[in-house]
Design an enzyme around this catalytic site. Structure first.
Site, PDB file in Angstrom:
ATOM      1  N   SER A 174       6.854  50.501  11.764  1.00  0.00           N
ATOM      2  CA  SER A 174       5.686  51.057  11.059  1.00  0.00           C
ATOM      3  C   SER A 174       5.982  52.371  10.364  1.00  0.00           C
ATOM      4  O   SER A 174       5.094  52.963   9.753  1.00  0.00           O
ATOM      5  CB  SER A 174       4.539  51.295  12.050  1.00  0.00           C
ATOM      6  OG  SER A 174       4.139  50.089  12.631  1.00  0.00           O
TER       7      SER A 174
ATOM      8  N   THR B 244       2.498  54.059  13.631  1.00  0.00           N
ATOM      9  CA  THR B 244       2.464  55.170  12.672  1.00  0.00           C
ATOM     10  C   THR B 244       2.434  56.441  13.485  1.00  0.00           C
ATOM     11  O   THR B 244       1.690  56.536  14.455  1.00  0.00           O
ATOM     12  CB  THR B 244       1.170  55.090  11.822  1.00  0.00           C
ATOM     13  OG1 THR B 244       1.329  54.068  10.868  1.00  0.00           O
ATOM     14  CG2 THR B 244       0.865  56.414  11.117  1.00  0.00           C
TER      15      THR B 244
ATOM     16  N   THR C 233       4.375  57.116   7.774  1.00  0.00           N
ATOM     17  CA  THR C 233       4.145  55.682   7.992  1.00  0.00           C
ATOM     18  C   THR C 233       4.731  54.852   6.861  1.00  0.00           C
ATOM     19  O   THR C 233       4.925  55.360   5.748  1.00  0.00           O
ATOM     20  CB  THR C 233       2.625  55.398   8.070  1.00  0.00           C
ATOM     21  OG1 THR C 233       2.407  54.039   8.457  1.00  0.00           O
ATOM     22  CG2 THR C 233       1.934  55.633   6.732  1.00  0.00           C
TER      23      THR C 233
ATOM     24  N   ARG D  22      -0.492  50.109  -2.702  1.00  0.00           N
ATOM     25  CA  ARG D  22      -1.513  50.581  -1.752  1.00  0.00           C
ATOM     26  C   ARG D  22      -1.053  51.858  -1.028  1.00  0.00           C
ATOM     27  O   ARG D  22       0.074  51.979  -0.585  1.00  0.00           O
ATOM     28  CB  ARG D  22      -1.788  49.476  -0.725  1.00  0.00           C
ATOM     29  CG  ARG D  22      -2.866  49.826   0.323  1.00  0.00           C
ATOM     30  CD  ARG D  22      -2.277  50.335   1.596  1.00  0.00           C
ATOM     31  NE  ARG D  22      -3.294  50.494   2.652  1.00  0.00           N
ATOM     32  CZ  ARG D  22      -3.064  51.122   3.803  1.00  0.00           C
ATOM     33  NH1 ARG D  22      -1.889  51.632   4.053  1.00  0.00           N
ATOM     34  NH2 ARG D  22      -4.009  51.230   4.707  1.00  0.00           N
TER      35      ARG D  22
ATOM     36  N   THR E 111      -4.382  57.077  13.337  1.00  0.00           N
ATOM     37  CA  THR E 111      -3.608  55.854  13.163  1.00  0.00           C
ATOM     38  C   THR E 111      -4.598  54.691  13.078  1.00  0.00           C
ATOM     39  O   THR E 111      -5.738  54.809  13.494  1.00  0.00           O
ATOM     40  CB  THR E 111      -2.599  55.660  14.317  1.00  0.00           C
ATOM     41  OG1 THR E 111      -1.865  54.453  14.107  1.00  0.00           O
ATOM     42  CG2 THR E 111      -3.277  55.584  15.666  1.00  0.00           C
ATOM     43  N   GLY E 112      -4.151  53.582  12.532  1.00  0.00           N
ATOM     44  CA  GLY E 112      -5.028  52.416  12.404  1.00  0.00           C
ATOM     45  C   GLY E 112      -5.277  52.076  10.948  1.00  0.00           C
ATOM     46  O   GLY E 112      -4.490  52.468  10.075  1.00  0.00           O
TER      47      GLY E 112
HETATM   48  C1  SD4 Z   1      -2.177  53.101   7.155  1.00  0.00           C
HETATM   49  N1  SD4 Z   1      -2.890  54.370   9.047  1.00  0.00           N
HETATM   50  O1  SD4 Z   1      -1.326  53.043   6.268  1.00  0.00           O
HETATM   51  C2  SD4 Z   1      -1.774  53.637   8.514  1.00  0.00           C
HETATM   52  C3  SD4 Z   1      -1.318  52.511   9.377  1.00  0.00           C
HETATM   53  C4  SD4 Z   1      -1.148  52.868  10.818  1.00  0.00           C
HETATM   54  O2  SD4 Z   1      -0.172  52.469  12.898  1.00  0.00           O
HETATM   55  O3  SD4 Z   1      -1.679  53.799  11.328  1.00  0.00           O
HETATM   56  N2  SD4 Z   1      -0.390  52.138  11.601  1.00  0.00           N
HETATM   57  O4  SD4 Z   1      -3.327  52.708   6.992  1.00  0.00           O
END
Ligand code: SD4
Length: 331
Positions: free
Chosen positions: A89, A191, A209, A219, A242-243
């Site tokens: 990630s 991330t 990330t 994106r 994160t997320g």
């Molecule tokens: C994103 N927040 O690019 C990041 C992805 C992530 O653990 O947190 N992954 O949206």
């Protein structure tokens, strides 16, 4: 510095902080509220990072313990994950977009509110270090894509192929169905957002990330967006996320959490409120993950997420600890 001396200094620092009432983020004494931190024991220096990333937090602690500053600690810390090809990630080894390109997002923020960020950066493992150069060597905050790469080249960063065989094979497998359905806690795991407070009590943060796996080319998520994926205010504290980045961007999540701490909430309460704002706006909140972590000026930490399964690591004089995060969904 030897560990004993370091701990002694930490204790002295703590005592100093405890004795001084902290007025949070407001110069007007009439309306300034006393922080809820007063009287609580300080735990600085400290580092906190999203997910269970012991190599990263240990590296950051090594910097802090050697008398380094928080900015160096967070940069060196997250670089461990950027270089780790097993972490799919972040950085080298990250999962590609739907066209097979690994594109990185990263940012860094210091105690003075300076920040630097790169988005859609290709071919450079240490995106966070390019972000730091943007902060320190340019009048800008954010560089994107080809411009960010050109800048990195000028600064002497080495170009590499970031797509490992493992990530390439998984992407080719994904292409057979090409369904974009992020799997909570697994597919887009790890991330790294990191916050540190050094022995002077100064706070910095970094976030890096490769973004959502198999995203549409171009994106950009929350991680490199100051205020969304990361925010630091040296008077108050810091937060990082994160997320699913789109949801974090919509609520300017990390900035929100720091502002909630400024108003007197603990890091834990602020993270919970940040997640609840996202839940309240999304009927489908059960389908995605968000995790926030935060630290306040006194070194108190918190973390909260939507789905069980998120954790975060801290390293301080209290030890090197992985904390399973409290979650909005309990069953
Ligand atoms: C994103 N927040 O690019 C990041 C992805 C992530 O653990 O947190 N992954 O949206």
């Amino acid at each position: 510095m030897k560990r004993r001396k370091f701990l002694k200094n930490s204790a002295a620092g703590s005592a100093g902080l405890m004795a001084t009432p902290i007025l949070v983020g407001c110069k007007d004494k009439k309306v300034a509220k006393e922080s809820t931190l007063i009287g609580k024991q300080s735990v600085i220096p400290i580092v906190i990072a999203t997910w269970d990333v012991p190599n990263a937090t240990a590296k950051a602690w090594e910097v802090l313990e050697a008398d380094g500053n928080a900015l160096d600690a967070v940069e060196k810390g997250v670089m461990m994950e950027e270089a780790d090809v097993e972490n799919q990630s972040v950085g080298k080894g990250g999962r590609p977009d739907r066209d097979g390109n690994v594109t990185l997002d990263a940012c860094i923020m210091d105690k003075d509110g300076n920040c630097g960020s790169v988005v859609y950066l290709q071919h450079i493992t240490h995106a966070v270090s390019v972000a730091r150069k943007v902060m320190e060597d340019t009048p800008h905050v954010m560089l994107a894509g080809q411009g960010a790469l050109q800048f990195a080249n000028e600064k002497g960063f080495t170009q590499e192929n970031l797509l490992t065989e493992k990530s390439k094979l998984e992407w080719m497998e994904w292409k057979k169905t090409a369904k974009y359905q992020p799997v909570i806690n697994i597919e887009n795991h790890d991330t790294i957002g990191m916050l540190a407070i050094d022995k002077n009590g100064d706070i910095s943060g970094a976030c890096t990330t490769s973004g959502m796996a198999y995203k549409i080319g171009g994106r950009v998520g929350d991680s490199p967006i100051i205020g969304a994926g990361l925010f630091v205010d040296n008077e108050v504290g810091g937060a990082t996320a994160t997320g699913v980045g789109e949801e974090v961007v919509k609520t300017v999540g990390s900035f929100l959490i720091v502002e909630l701490m400024r108003q007197g909430k603990s890091p834990q309460e602020a993270c919970e409120e940040g997640v609840k704002r996202i839940v309240a706006k999304n009927k489908n909140y059960k389908d995605f993950q968000i995790g926030f972590i935060a630290v306040n000026k006194n070194g108190e930490t918190g973390g909260y997420c939507i789905q069980p399964g998120f954790s975060y690591r801290t390293f301080s004089k209290d030890g090197h600890i992985n904390h399973p995060s409290k979650a909005y969904i309990t069953s």
